[in-house]
Design a protein around this motif. Structure first.
Motif, PDB file in Angstrom:
ATOM      1  N   MET A   1       0.891  -1.013  -0.102  1.00 16.98           N
ATOM      2  CA  MET A   1       0.027  -0.217   0.131  1.00 16.98           C
ATOM      3  C   MET A   1       1.064   1.060   0.300  1.00 16.98           C
ATOM      4  SD  MET A   1      -3.581  -0.834   0.088  1.00 16.98           S
ATOM      5  CE  MET A   1      -3.748   0.766  -0.436  1.00 16.98           C
ATOM      6  N   THR A   2       0.284   1.888  -0.788  1.00 14.97           N
ATOM      7  CA  THR A   2       0.975   4.160  -0.807  1.00 14.97           C
ATOM      8  C   THR A   2       0.265   4.710  -1.627  1.00 14.97           C
ATOM      9  OG1 THR A   2       2.894   4.383  -2.374  1.00 14.97           O
ATOM     10  CG2 THR A   2       2.354   3.245  -2.837  1.00 14.97           C
ATOM     11  N   THR A   3       1.177   5.920  -1.917  1.00 16.59           N
ATOM     12  CA  THR A   3      -0.122   6.568  -1.763  1.00 16.59           C
ATOM     13  C   THR A   3       0.826   8.022  -3.168  1.00 16.59           C
ATOM     14  OG1 THR A   3      -1.604   8.846  -1.516  1.00 16.59           O
ATOM     15  CG2 THR A   3       0.280   8.225   0.022  1.00 16.59           C
ATOM     16  N   TYR A   4       0.276   8.090  -4.012  1.00 14.95           N
ATOM     17  CA  TYR A   4       1.370   9.148  -4.599  1.00 14.95           C
ATOM     18  C   TYR A   4      -0.084  10.868  -4.757  1.00 14.95           C
ATOM     19  CZ  TYR A   4       2.552   5.103  -7.428  1.00 14.95           C
ATOM     20  OH  TYR A   4       3.434   4.743  -7.938  1.00 14.95           O
ATOM     21  N   GLY A   5      -0.035  10.742  -3.099  1.00 16.96           N
ATOM     22  CA  GLY A   5      -0.551  12.137  -2.582  1.00 16.96           C
ATOM     23  C   GLY A   5      -1.624  13.138  -3.379  1.00 16.96           C
ATOM     24  N   ASN A   6      -2.396  11.928  -3.828  1.00 16.26           N
ATOM     25  CA  ASN A   6      -3.635  12.814  -4.634  1.00 16.26           C
ATOM     26  C   ASN A   6      -4.026  12.830  -3.923  1.00 16.26           C
ATOM     27  OD1 ASN A   6      -1.839  12.993  -7.053  1.00 16.26           O
ATOM     28  ND2 ASN A   6      -2.541  10.528  -7.270  1.00 16.26           N
ATOM     29  N   GLN A   7      -5.327  13.825  -3.734  1.00 15.25           N
ATOM     30  CA  GLN A   7      -6.662  14.309  -2.665  1.00 15.25           C
ATOM     31  C   GLN A   7      -8.010  13.546  -3.469  1.00 15.25           C
ATOM     32  OE1 GLN A   7      -6.665  15.339   0.431  1.00 15.25           O
ATOM     33  NE2 GLN A   7      -8.533  14.457   0.211  1.00 15.25           N
ATOM     34  N   PRO A   8      -8.234  12.377  -3.251  1.00 15.17           N
ATOM     35  CA  PRO A   8      -9.512  11.633  -4.161  1.00 15.17           C
ATOM     36  C   PRO A   8     -10.546  12.831  -4.026  1.00 15.17           C
ATOM     37  CG  PRO A   8      -9.321  11.296  -1.307  1.00 15.17           C
ATOM     38  CD  PRO A   8      -8.090  11.609  -1.483  1.00 15.17           C
ATOM     39  N   TYR A   9     -11.379  11.873  -4.569  1.00 14.48           N
ATOM     40  CA  TYR A   9     -12.577  13.116  -4.731  1.00 14.48           C
ATOM     41  C   TYR A   9     -13.575  12.617  -4.126  1.00 14.48           C
ATOM     42  CZ  TYR A   9     -10.232  14.160  -8.771  1.00 14.48           C
ATOM     43  OH  TYR A   9      -9.263  14.289  -9.662  1.00 14.48           O
ATOM     44  N   TYR A  10     -13.330  11.703  -2.701  1.00 14.11           N
ATOM     45  CA  TYR A  10     -14.456  11.786  -1.397  1.00 14.11           C
ATOM     46  C   TYR A  10     -13.889  12.327  -0.728  1.00 14.11           C
ATOM     47  CZ  TYR A  10     -11.672   7.514  -1.445  1.00 14.11           C
ATOM     48  OH  TYR A  10     -10.588   7.266  -1.053  1.00 14.11           O
ATOM     49  N   PRO A  11     -15.105  12.035   0.396  1.00 11.04           N
ATOM     50  CA  PRO A  11     -13.977  12.756   1.706  1.00 11.04           C
ATOM     51  C   PRO A  11     -13.272  11.875   2.426  1.00 11.04           C
ATOM     52  CG  PRO A  11     -16.779  12.875   1.698  1.00 11.04           C
ATOM     53  CD  PRO A  11     -16.385  12.045   0.924  1.00 11.04           C
ATOM     54  N   SER A  12     -11.800  13.012   2.974  1.00 13.29           N
ATOM     55  CA  SER A  12     -10.630  11.714   3.283  1.00 13.29           C
ATOM     56  C   SER A  12     -10.032  12.887   3.518  1.00 13.29           C
ATOM     57  CB  SER A  12      -9.897  10.915   2.249  1.00 13.29           C
ATOM     58  OG  SER A  12      -9.073  10.516   2.824  1.00 13.29           O
ATOM     59  N   VAL A  13      -8.961  12.499   5.004  1.00 18.45           N
ATOM     60  CA  VAL A  13      -8.247  13.227   5.546  1.00 18.45           C
ATOM     61  C   VAL A  13      -6.779  12.659   5.383  1.00 18.45           C
ATOM     62  CG1 VAL A  13      -9.418  14.044   7.212  1.00 18.45           C
ATOM     63  CG2 VAL A  13      -8.020  11.827   7.743  1.00 18.45           C
ATOM     64  N   THR A  14      -7.062  12.074   4.283  1.00 20.66           N
ATOM     65  CA  THR A  14      -5.654  11.291   4.116  1.00 20.66           C
ATOM     66  C   THR A  14      -5.349  10.961   2.390  1.00 20.66           C
ATOM     67  OG1 THR A  14      -6.509   8.809   3.965  1.00 20.66           O
ATOM     68  CG2 THR A  14      -5.323   9.767   6.186  1.00 20.66           C
ATOM     69  N   PRO A  15      -4.857  10.803   2.059  1.00 22.68           N
ATOM     70  CA  PRO A  15      -4.626  10.754   0.221  1.00 22.68           C
ATOM     71  C   PRO A  15      -4.913   9.987  -0.350  1.00 22.68           C
ATOM     72  CG  PRO A  15      -2.179  11.259   1.080  1.00 22.68           C
ATOM     73  CD  PRO A  15      -3.317  11.046   1.998  1.00 22.68           C
ATOM     74  N   ALA A  16      -5.632   9.755  -1.456  1.00 24.76           N
ATOM     75  CA  ALA A  16      -6.259   8.594  -2.170  1.00 24.76           C
ATOM     76  C   ALA A  16      -4.788   7.422  -1.896  1.00 24.76           C
ATOM     77  CB  ALA A  16      -6.311   8.692  -3.708  1.00 24.76           C
ATOM     78  N   PRO A  17      -5.564   6.437  -1.569  1.00 19.24           N
ATOM     79  CA  PRO A  17      -4.566   4.031  -1.875  1.00 19.24           C
ATOM     80  C   PRO A  17      -4.471   4.208  -2.541  1.00 19.24           C
ATOM     81  CG  PRO A  17      -6.703   4.000  -0.692  1.00 19.24           C
ATOM     82  CD  PRO A  17      -6.710   5.910  -1.064  1.00 19.24           C
ATOM     83  N   VAL A  18      -3.221   3.254  -2.863  1.00 20.16           N
ATOM     84  CA  VAL A  18      -3.001   2.669  -3.683  1.00 20.16           C
ATOM     85  C   VAL A  18      -2.787   1.800  -3.432  1.00 20.16           C
ATOM     86  CG1 VAL A  18      -0.931   2.854  -5.894  1.00 20.16           C
ATOM     87  CG2 VAL A  18      -2.114   5.220  -5.669  1.00 20.16           C
ATOM     88  N   ILE A  19      -2.880   0.584  -4.382  1.00 21.95           N
ATOM     89  CA  ILE A  19      -2.050  -1.001  -3.711  1.00 21.95           C
ATOM     90  C   ILE A  19      -1.058  -0.921  -5.495  1.00 21.95           C
ATOM     91  CG2 ILE A  19      -4.282  -1.751  -5.175  1.00 21.95           C
ATOM     92  CD1 ILE A  19      -3.796  -4.019  -2.619  1.00 21.95           C
ATOM     93  N   ARG A  20      -0.009  -1.727  -4.861  1.00 14.88           N
ATOM     94  CA  ARG A  20       0.532  -1.643  -6.269  1.00 14.88           C
ATOM     95  C   ARG A  20       0.734  -3.424  -5.811  1.00 14.88           C
ATOM     96  NH1 ARG A  20       5.328   0.065  -8.951  1.00 14.88           N
ATOM     97  NH2 ARG A  20       7.077  -0.999  -8.842  1.00 14.88           N
ATOM     98  N   ILE A  21       0.597  -3.859  -7.016  1.00 19.25           N
ATOM     99  CA  ILE A  21       1.059  -5.829  -6.792  1.00 19.25           C
ATOM    100  C   ILE A  21       2.835  -5.924  -7.585  1.00 19.25           C
ATOM    101  CG2 ILE A  21      -0.048  -7.593  -7.621  1.00 19.25           C
ATOM    102  CD1 ILE A  21      -2.815  -6.464  -7.842  1.00 19.25           C
ATOM    103  N   GLU A  22       3.042  -6.464  -6.608  1.00 20.04           N
ATOM    104  CA  GLU A  22       4.545  -6.911  -7.485  1.00 20.04           C
ATOM    105  C   GLU A  22       4.848  -7.854  -7.570  1.00 20.04           C
ATOM    106  OE1 GLU A  22       7.235  -4.928  -4.346  1.00 20.04           O
ATOM    107  OE2 GLU A  22       6.716  -2.880  -4.343  1.00 20.04           O
ATOM    108  N   SER A  23       4.467  -7.808  -9.270  1.00 18.76           N
ATOM    109  CA  SER A  23       4.403  -9.528 -10.322  1.00 18.76           C
ATOM    110  C   SER A  23       6.297  -9.384 -10.538  1.00 18.76           C
ATOM    111  CB  SER A  23       3.302  -9.329 -10.896  1.00 18.76           C
ATOM    112  OG  SER A  23       4.125  -8.618 -11.781  1.00 18.76           O
ATOM    113  N   ASN A  24       6.884  -8.550 -10.735  1.00 21.06           N
ATOM    114  CA  ASN A  24       8.173  -8.220 -11.652  1.00 21.06           C
ATOM    115  C   ASN A  24       7.931  -9.345 -12.604  1.00 21.06           C
ATOM    116  OD1 ASN A  24       9.572  -6.568  -9.697  1.00 21.06           O
ATOM    117  ND2 ASN A  24       9.194  -9.081  -8.258  1.00 21.06           N
TER     118      ASN A  24
END
Length: 130
Positions: free
Chosen positions: A77-100
């Motif tokens: 789980m990470t974030t790029y600091g983007n503000q989601p388009y829904y009420p949230s005090v934290t940046p939009a969550p990003v799930i990264r699947i590291e399949s390589n």
């Protein structure tokens, strides 16, 4: 207007990404704004990302975590600091699947996720993002 593809054209699209023929070091595909998968090419391998920018995307974070675990991929789980388009005090969550993954493995993985998680099929038309 964004370029449009069907999943059968993903190999060609990811080949362009791999060869540096895209604007960024990632591309995304979405059929409806919710099922937006990002394909990231770095250090000679492909990985997947999914960012929850709208509330309807939020449940898919857990579904993708489960998918990664069931298929023996590490997810982060990470974030790029983007503000989601829904009420949230934290940046939009990003799930990264590291399949390589190789290109061929990533096409299969992207196709599988679009089918199993988002219920898309071979006739689904995707807009390219960005």
């Amino acid at each position: 207007m964004a370029d449009r593809i069907k999943i059968a054209e993903l190999t060609t699209t990811l080949t362009k990404l791999k060869n540096g023929q895209t604007e960024f070091d990632f591309i995304g595909i979405t059929s409806n704004g919710i099922d937006c998968l990002y394909f990231v090419y770095e250090k000679g391998k492909f990985n997947l990302e999914f960012e929850s920018m709208v509330e309807e995307q939020t449940p898919f974070i857990d579904k993708l975590k489960e998918f990664a675990q069931m298929n023996k991929f590490e997810s982060v789980m990470t974030t790029y600091g983007n503000q989601p388009y829904y009420p949230s005090v934290t940046p939009a969550p990003v799930i990264r699947i590291e399949s390589n993954s190789t290109l061929e493995e990533m096409v299969a993985l992207g196709t599988k996720i679009q089918a199993e998680i988002f219920q898309n099929n071979s006739t689904t038309v995707y807009d390219m993002v960005p």
